[in-house]
Write a protein that holds these residues in place. Structure first.
Motif, PDB file in Angstrom:
ATOM      1  N   ILE A 190       0.857  -1.184   0.000  1.00 12.28           N
ATOM      2  CA  ILE A 190       0.000   0.000   0.000  1.00 12.28           C
ATOM      3  C   ILE A 190       0.896   1.237   0.000  1.00 12.28           C
ATOM      4  CG2 ILE A 190      -1.856   1.245   1.198  1.00 12.28           C
ATOM      5  CD1 ILE A 190      -2.574  -1.402   2.580  1.00 12.28           C
ATOM      6  N   THR A 191       0.695   2.126  -0.983  1.00 12.74           N
ATOM      7  CA  THR A 191       1.542   3.313  -1.088  1.00 12.74           C
ATOM      8  C   THR A 191       0.806   4.413  -1.844  1.00 12.74           C
ATOM      9  OG1 THR A 191       3.813   4.029  -1.624  1.00 12.74           O
ATOM     10  CG2 THR A 191       2.652   2.728  -3.289  1.00 12.74           C
ATOM     11  N   PRO A 192       1.115   5.683  -1.582  1.00 11.88           N
ATOM     12  CA  PRO A 192       0.479   6.760  -2.359  1.00 11.88           C
ATOM     13  C   PRO A 192       0.756   6.607  -3.854  1.00 11.88           C
ATOM     14  CG  PRO A 192       1.583   7.648  -0.425  1.00 11.88           C
ATOM     15  CD  PRO A 192       1.988   6.206  -0.514  1.00 11.88           C
ATOM     16  N   GLY A 193      -0.181   7.014  -4.679  1.00 13.13           N
ATOM     17  CA  GLY A 193      -0.077   6.845  -6.118  1.00 13.13           C
ATOM     18  C   GLY A 193       1.048   7.619  -6.766  1.00 13.13           C
ATOM     19  N   ASP A 194       1.623   8.594  -6.073  1.00 19.11           N
ATOM     20  CA  ASP A 194       2.713   9.361  -6.678  1.00 19.11           C
ATOM     21  C   ASP A 194       4.091   8.812  -6.307  1.00 19.11           C
ATOM     22  OD1 ASP A 194       2.725  10.060  -4.021  1.00 19.11           O
ATOM     23  OD2 ASP A 194       2.544  12.229  -4.354  1.00 19.11           O
ATOM     24  N   ILE A 196       8.443   3.384  -5.460  1.00 23.62           N
ATOM     25  CA  ILE A 196       7.931   2.181  -4.797  1.00 23.62           C
ATOM     26  C   ILE A 196       7.271   1.254  -5.819  1.00 23.62           C
ATOM     27  CG2 ILE A 196       6.244   1.308  -3.139  1.00 23.62           C
ATOM     28  CD1 ILE A 196       8.631   2.531  -1.781  1.00 23.62           C
ATOM     29  N   LEU A 197       6.492   1.855  -6.725  1.00 25.97           N
ATOM     30  CA  LEU A 197       5.802   1.067  -7.746  1.00 25.97           C
ATOM     31  C   LEU A 197       6.804   0.295  -8.604  1.00 25.97           C
ATOM     32  CD1 LEU A 197       3.328   0.206  -9.404  1.00 25.97           C
ATOM     33  CD2 LEU A 197       3.473   2.392 -10.623  1.00 25.97           C
ATOM     34  N   LEU A 198       7.818   0.971  -9.117  1.00 18.79           N
ATOM     35  CA  LEU A 198       8.800   0.323  -9.990  1.00 18.79           C
ATOM     36  C   LEU A 198       9.641  -0.699  -9.222  1.00 18.79           C
ATOM     37  CD1 LEU A 198       9.966   3.400 -12.100  1.00 18.79           C
ATOM     38  CD2 LEU A 198       8.477   1.518 -12.831  1.00 18.79           C
ATOM     39  N   GLY A 221       0.163  -7.886  -5.014  1.00 19.29           N
ATOM     40  CA  GLY A 221      -0.183  -6.722  -5.820  1.00 19.29           C
ATOM     41  C   GLY A 221       0.200  -5.449  -5.090  1.00 19.29           C
ATOM     42  N   ILE A 222      -0.188  -4.333  -5.664  1.00 21.97           N
ATOM     43  CA  ILE A 222       0.108  -3.038  -5.059  1.00 21.97           C
ATOM     44  C   ILE A 222      -1.145  -2.168  -5.130  1.00 21.97           C
ATOM     45  CG2 ILE A 222       1.059  -2.101  -7.227  1.00 21.97           C
ATOM     46  CD1 ILE A 222       3.095  -0.557  -5.435  1.00 21.97           C
ATOM     47  N   LEU A 223      -1.428  -1.466  -4.041  1.00 22.08           N
ATOM     48  CA  LEU A 223      -2.588  -0.586  -3.946  1.00 22.08           C
ATOM     49  C   LEU A 223      -2.101   0.861  -3.890  1.00 22.08           C
ATOM     50  CD1 LEU A 223      -5.670  -0.117  -3.496  1.00 22.08           C
ATOM     51  CD2 LEU A 223      -5.208  -0.312  -1.038  1.00 22.08           C
ATOM     52  N   LEU A 224      -2.448   1.637  -4.933  1.00 26.11           N
ATOM     53  CA  LEU A 224      -2.081   3.056  -4.976  1.00 26.11           C
ATOM     54  C   LEU A 224      -3.214   3.867  -4.366  1.00 26.11           C
ATOM     55  CD1 LEU A 224      -0.652   3.213  -8.617  1.00 26.11           C
ATOM     56  CD2 LEU A 224       0.579   2.769  -6.483  1.00 26.11           C
ATOM     57  N   THR A 225      -2.872   4.771  -3.462  1.00 27.65           N
ATOM     58  CA  THR A 225      -3.889   5.514  -2.709  1.00 27.65           C
ATOM     59  C   THR A 225      -3.974   6.969  -3.163  1.00 27.65           C
ATOM     60  OG1 THR A 225      -2.302   6.120  -0.979  1.00 27.65           O
ATOM     61  CG2 THR A 225      -3.490   4.031  -0.721  1.00 27.65           C
ATOM     62  N   GLY A 226      -5.011   7.634  -2.664  1.00 28.02           N
ATOM     63  CA  GLY A 226      -5.186   9.064  -2.922  1.00 28.02           C
ATOM     64  C   GLY A 226      -5.715   9.380  -4.310  1.00 28.02           C
ATOM     65  N   GLY A 227      -6.088   8.347  -5.075  1.00 28.82           N
ATOM     66  CA  GLY A 227      -6.598   8.589  -6.430  1.00 28.82           C
ATOM     67  C   GLY A 227      -5.538   9.096  -7.387  1.00 28.82           C
ATOM     68  N   LEU A 228      -4.259   8.932  -7.018  1.00 25.95           N
ATOM     69  CA  LEU A 228      -3.157   9.452  -7.840  1.00 25.95           C
ATOM     70  C   LEU A 228      -2.630   8.375  -8.774  1.00 25.95           C
ATOM     71  CD1 LEU A 228      -1.249  11.266  -4.944  1.00 25.95           C
ATOM     72  CD2 LEU A 228      -2.695  12.347  -6.692  1.00 25.95           C
ATOM     73  N   LYS A 229      -2.697   8.617 -10.074  1.00 21.36           N
ATOM     74  CA  LYS A 229      -2.166   7.672 -11.047  1.00 21.36           C
ATOM     75  C   LYS A 229      -0.675   7.932 -11.267  1.00 21.36           C
ATOM     76  CE  LYS A 229      -6.368   6.609 -13.623  1.00 21.36           C
ATOM     77  NZ  LYS A 229      -6.995   6.487 -14.959  1.00 21.36           N
ATOM     78  N   PRO A 230       0.087   6.901 -11.647  1.00 20.92           N
ATOM     79  CA  PRO A 230       1.528   7.082 -11.885  1.00 20.92           C
ATOM     80  C   PRO A 230       1.790   8.089 -13.006  1.00 20.92           C
ATOM     81  CG  PRO A 230       0.954   4.755 -11.742  1.00 20.92           C
ATOM     82  CD  PRO A 230      -0.326   5.509 -11.788  1.00 20.92           C
ATOM     83  N   ALA A 231       2.950   8.720 -12.940  1.00 15.12           N
ATOM     84  CA  ALA A 231       3.342   9.692 -13.969  1.00 15.12           C
ATOM     85  C   ALA A 231       3.525   8.999 -15.319  1.00 15.12           C
ATOM     86  CB  ALA A 231       4.644  10.376 -13.558  1.00 15.12           C
ATOM     87  N   ASP A 232       3.434   9.779 -16.400  1.00 13.98           N
ATOM     88  CA  ASP A 232       3.553   9.230 -17.754  1.00 13.98           C
ATOM     89  C   ASP A 232       4.871   8.502 -17.967  1.00 13.98           C
ATOM     90  OD1 ASP A 232       1.078  10.189 -18.350  1.00 13.98           O
ATOM     91  OD2 ASP A 232       1.802  12.005 -19.374  1.00 13.98           O
ATOM     92  N   ASP A 282       5.251   4.574 -19.152  1.00 21.11           N
ATOM     93  CA  ASP A 282       5.999   4.113 -20.327  1.00 21.11           C
ATOM     94  C   ASP A 282       6.884   2.914 -19.986  1.00 21.11           C
ATOM     95  OD1 ASP A 282       4.902   5.961 -22.004  1.00 21.11           O
ATOM     96  OD2 ASP A 282       6.538   7.416 -21.808  1.00 21.11           O
ATOM     97  N   ILE A 283       7.510   2.966 -18.827  1.00 25.29           N
ATOM     98  CA  ILE A 283       8.376   1.857 -18.408  1.00 25.29           C
ATOM     99  C   ILE A 283       7.546   0.596 -18.196  1.00 25.29           C
ATOM    100  CG2 ILE A 283       9.858   1.000 -16.553  1.00 25.29           C
ATOM    101  CD1 ILE A 283      10.812   3.900 -16.165  1.00 25.29           C
ATOM    102  N   ILE A 284       6.420   0.749 -17.499  1.00 22.44           N
ATOM    103  CA  ILE A 284       5.581  -0.416 -17.171  1.00 22.44           C
ATOM    104  C   ILE A 284       5.005  -1.044 -18.441  1.00 22.44           C
ATOM    105  CG2 ILE A 284       3.472  -1.155 -15.991  1.00 22.44           C
ATOM    106  CD1 ILE A 284       4.124   0.981 -13.861  1.00 22.44           C
ATOM    107  N   LYS A 285       4.604  -0.193 -19.390  1.00 20.55           N
ATOM    108  CA  LYS A 285       4.032  -0.716 -20.641  1.00 20.55           C
ATOM    109  C   LYS A 285       5.041  -1.538 -21.432  1.00 20.55           C
ATOM    110  CE  LYS A 285       0.596   2.960 -21.179  1.00 20.55           C
ATOM    111  NZ  LYS A 285       0.223   4.197 -21.922  1.00 20.55           N
ATOM    112  N   GLY A 286       6.322  -1.305 -21.189  1.00 20.19           N
ATOM    113  CA  GLY A 286       7.349  -2.043 -21.920  1.00 20.19           C
ATOM    114  C   GLY A 286       7.718  -3.369 -21.279  1.00 20.19           C
ATOM    115  N   ILE A 287       7.131  -3.666 -20.127  1.00 23.05           N
ATOM    116  CA  ILE A 287       7.398  -4.950 -19.461  1.00 23.05           C
ATOM    117  C   ILE A 287       6.473  -5.997 -20.058  1.00 23.05           C
ATOM    118  CG2 ILE A 287       7.388  -6.197 -17.264  1.00 23.05           C
ATOM    119  CD1 ILE A 287       7.906  -3.533 -15.857  1.00 23.05           C
TER     120      ILE A 287
END
Length: 703
Positions: free
Chosen positions: A258-262, A266-268, A284-295, A299-304
């Motif tokens: 569990i971590t803030p979305g920004d 931590i996400l990576l 899994g991972i839970l992003l909080t505060g309604g904050l989506k990861p930066a662009d 891009d990095i995640i989409k390449g996995i």
């Protein structure tokens, strides 16, 4: 005659729903029409439905209106007690129960969930309701972290309360940690004359853990990635507030981060940990505060390209989200194959289904066979013989998911072929437990050279060379087929990835047809709402000759018998009896003559049109004196075009379950899957392969 059973618990968190799954499966194998009834359900949550009712109605596809399956919500029940009386409540419950009892062969009742602050009152209320409904009781005692003296006292107190209102027929101690000696001692405490059935089912963390889907529902969270893994279990949670180098040491198997979305770091880092074999696999991972990861992070995640780590996004801030996660309890969703099959497997292993069935027995055996009855009977037969089945496409996700189910249900001993590391890695990613399966890489197997040489010797008269034999045996389908020939496996299943030709070619080459047989053919077992039929040949032979058609008919009748279908064979055509003429009808007539000559004891007739074969009213008009017309159970189609289209038409139009194709005529069982098969199709195919293997062994032993 017992037409109902009331399942109630001694207290909260007993795992009553898991036991109810097992009982409903058992009932469905003996009763044609079973209803579920909960006198009082918990006040509805967001989706408005009681989880236990939804589980049983949806998983078992009960033809029952949800509104008819309960009488009151908790709030409504206590309101009736306060405004009117307890008697008024129970009278209305009885009225609703009787309406179901009049419509169904059996009504399975479920008690309350013990969410109130007065469990003693709630237990007494369940006892009174069961007594008023006239139901025997199956008592579920929660055994988690309870010693034998504590359990004995809880059961004794419960039985004392129950005895004034109803009869307790059986006790299941769920989530127990009792030894075999302790369980026997508990049983002995009721004396040698006691007919009380007492069973203990051990705790399984798979059932108690909430899943990512449970977390998503509780927090109204959305899946950013990994939405296809809602069944992933969550063993705990960790809040990631510190720097990455310190946070990573807190990761444990199955935890939810569990971590803030920004916090992209931590996400990576969590993604990298998931991909690393040196770190435990988080759920899994839970992003909080309604904050989506930066662009840039996206891009990095989409390449996995590997299976992504499930990522949830909630609008709640971290502290509140953590509070919600800690309160989430695990429920069994009807779509959660892992939990459902774990619950069913545990019940089947630790509870004597025959004893429970005898307890509830009454009346004549049902004349109808539902798909659930048939599938359950197949599973029971497979479990009884535990054949060793090889699955050649071990790296295919559907195969791994099916293997997980089959192993949990103890339906067969499995061998998975393929790259061992890839299979184990994919199984981990899917959450599939294949620890009880044997995993073999054909090329690295100590049997590889022996198998290649055997293949060379069998085919050298056809120009086979040792080098080509090794190349062929490196193919998992050839290797798996050779395992069957050598007796290292009892049967083989393939075809989820490979073509039909590739699947069955090795069997033609060195397993060969059975003595006295000239052709390999197939049947589909068609599970209609009230019966099971065999359709052949719908998968192998395009245009069989009269001799082949006769052989297919006799073989299909034999296969039907193996699966408990009394064979009455209809040889199908576009005319009935002597009404039609032409070369196509003549082939069928000649096939009938040959089949009747070879198997005079067999109930076989033709040519018959489909309606005359299956409908007694039509049969009475077209062929009134026939022993088969109107009562046929085995349908032999004149060609592949007709058979394949008909089975698919019946499957779609009648909502039938088509199990197969079941290949017949080979010395040992090899079965082909459709490349579009679903996980349940694979499960069923493995089970029928195991039954075929057991039948072959019985036939050999009888010679």
């Amino acid at each position: 005659m017992t037409k109902s059973l009331y399942i109630t618990a001694t207290g909260p968190q007993s795992g009553k729903s898991a036991v109810a799954l097992g009982v409903m499966q058992l009932l469905g194998s003996h009763k044609s029409k079973v209803a579920i009834f909960r006198p009082i359900i918990a006040d509805p949550d967001l989706d408005g439905k009681d989880p236990d009712l939804r589980l049983l109605i949806e998983y078992f596809k009960l033809e029952e209106d949800y509104a008819a399956a309960f009488a009151y919500t908790e709030s409504e029940a206590f309101d009736v007690i306060e405004r009117e009386s307890r008697n008024a409540l129970e009278e209305n419950i009885l009225k609703k129960f009787k309406a179901l009892e009049a419509q169904y062969d059996f009504v399975l009742c479920l008690g309350t969930d013990f969410r109130t602050k007065d469990p003693v009152f709630e237990f007494g209320l369940n006892a009174e309701i069961a007594g008023n409904l006239g139901c025997p009781v199956l008592l579920v005692a929660g055994g988690k972290e309870k010693s034998l003296p504590e359990l004995r006292q809880a059961i004794h107190t419960s039985l004392e309360t129950m005895s004034a209102s109803c009869d307790v027929a059986a006790i299941v101690i769920n989530r127990a940690s009792l030894s075999k000696a302790e369980l026997e001692g508990l049983r002995a405490g009721y004396g040698p004359k006691s007919k009380m059935l007492i069973y203990a089912i051990p705790d399984d963390k798979t059932l108690g853990c909430p899943t990512l889907g449970d977390v998503a529902r509780a927090l109204d969270a959305e899946f950013l990635w990994g939405g296809d893994q809602p069944e992933a279990p969550v063993s705990g949670s960790v809040v990631a507030a510190m720097q990455v180098e310190h946070f990573l040491s807190y990761l444990e198997e199955g935890v939810l981060v569990i971590t803030p979305g920004d916090r992209s770091d931590i996400l990576l880092a969590t993604m990298a940990a998931k991909l690393s074999s040196n770190k435990p696999g988080v759920s899994g991972i839970l992003l909080t505060g309604g904050l989506k990861p930066a662009d840039a992070t996206l891009d990095i995640i989409k390449g996995i390209t590997a299976t992504p780590l499930p990522v949830l996004l909630t609008q709640h801030h971290t502290f509140r989200a953590t509070q919600f996660v800690q309160k989430v309890t695990g429920i069994i969703e009807p779509t959660d194959a892992r939990k459902v099959n774990t619950a069913l497997g545990l019940f089947e292993h630790y509870v004597d289904g025959k004893a429970i069935s005898a307890l509830l027995a009454g009346g004549d055996a049902p004349q109808r066979t539902t798909p659930l009855m048939f599938e359950y009977s197949l599973l029971e037969r497979a479990r009884a013989s535990r054949q060793r089945i090889v699955l050649c496409e071990g790296e295919e996700p559907r195969i791994l998911k099916a293997a997980d189910i089959l192993l949990r249900r103890e339906a067969a001993d499995l061998v998975l072929l393929g790259d061992v590391e890839k299979i184990e890695a994919k199984a981990r990613d899917l959450g599939a437990d294949i620890s009880k399966a044997t995993v073999i890489d054909p090329v690295k197997s100590p049997d590889f050279e022996d198998y290649a040489n055997t293949y060379y010797e069998a085919r050298k008269h056809k120009g086979m060379t040792p080098e080509r034999a090794r190349d062929a045996m490196a193919d998992a389908t050839y290797y798996g087929t050779m395992m069957v020939k050598k007796g290292a496996a009892d049967g083989m299943v393939s075809g989820a990835v490979n073509t039909t030709a590739h699947t069955i070619r090795p069997a033609f080459e060195f397993i060969k047809t059975r003595p006295g047989y000239s052709v390999v053919s197939s049947v589909f077992l068609m599970c209609l709402k009230d019966r099971v039929l065999a359709f052949g040949d719908c998968a192998v032979n395009p245009n069989p000759t009269a001799e082949q058609l006769a052989e297919i008919a006799i073989t299909s009748a034999s296969t039907a018998k193996v699966f408990g279908i009394e064979p009455r064979v209809a040889m199908l055509s576009y005319s009935t009896g002597k009404s039609g003429k032409g070369p196509d009808v003549d082939v069928v007539k000649e096939a009938v003559r040959i089949a009747q000559e070879k198997a005079p004891e067999l109930a076989l007739e033709g040519p018959l049109q489909y309606d005359a074969a299956i409908d007694p009213t039509v049969a009475q008009t077209k062929l009134p004196d026939s022993k088969v017309a109107g009562r046929a159970t085995v349908f032999i189609f004149p060609d592949l075009n007709t058979g394949n289209n008909t089975y698919k038409a019946v499957q779609r139009a009648a909502g039938a379950i088509a199990i197969g194709p079941v290949l017949q005529g080979l010395r040992k069982p090899v079965n082909d899957l459709s490349r579009g098969c679903l996980v349940p199709d694979i499960v069923n195919t493995v089970i029928i392969t195991a039954i075929q293997a057991a039948a072959e062994k019985e036939a050999e032993a009888a010679k």
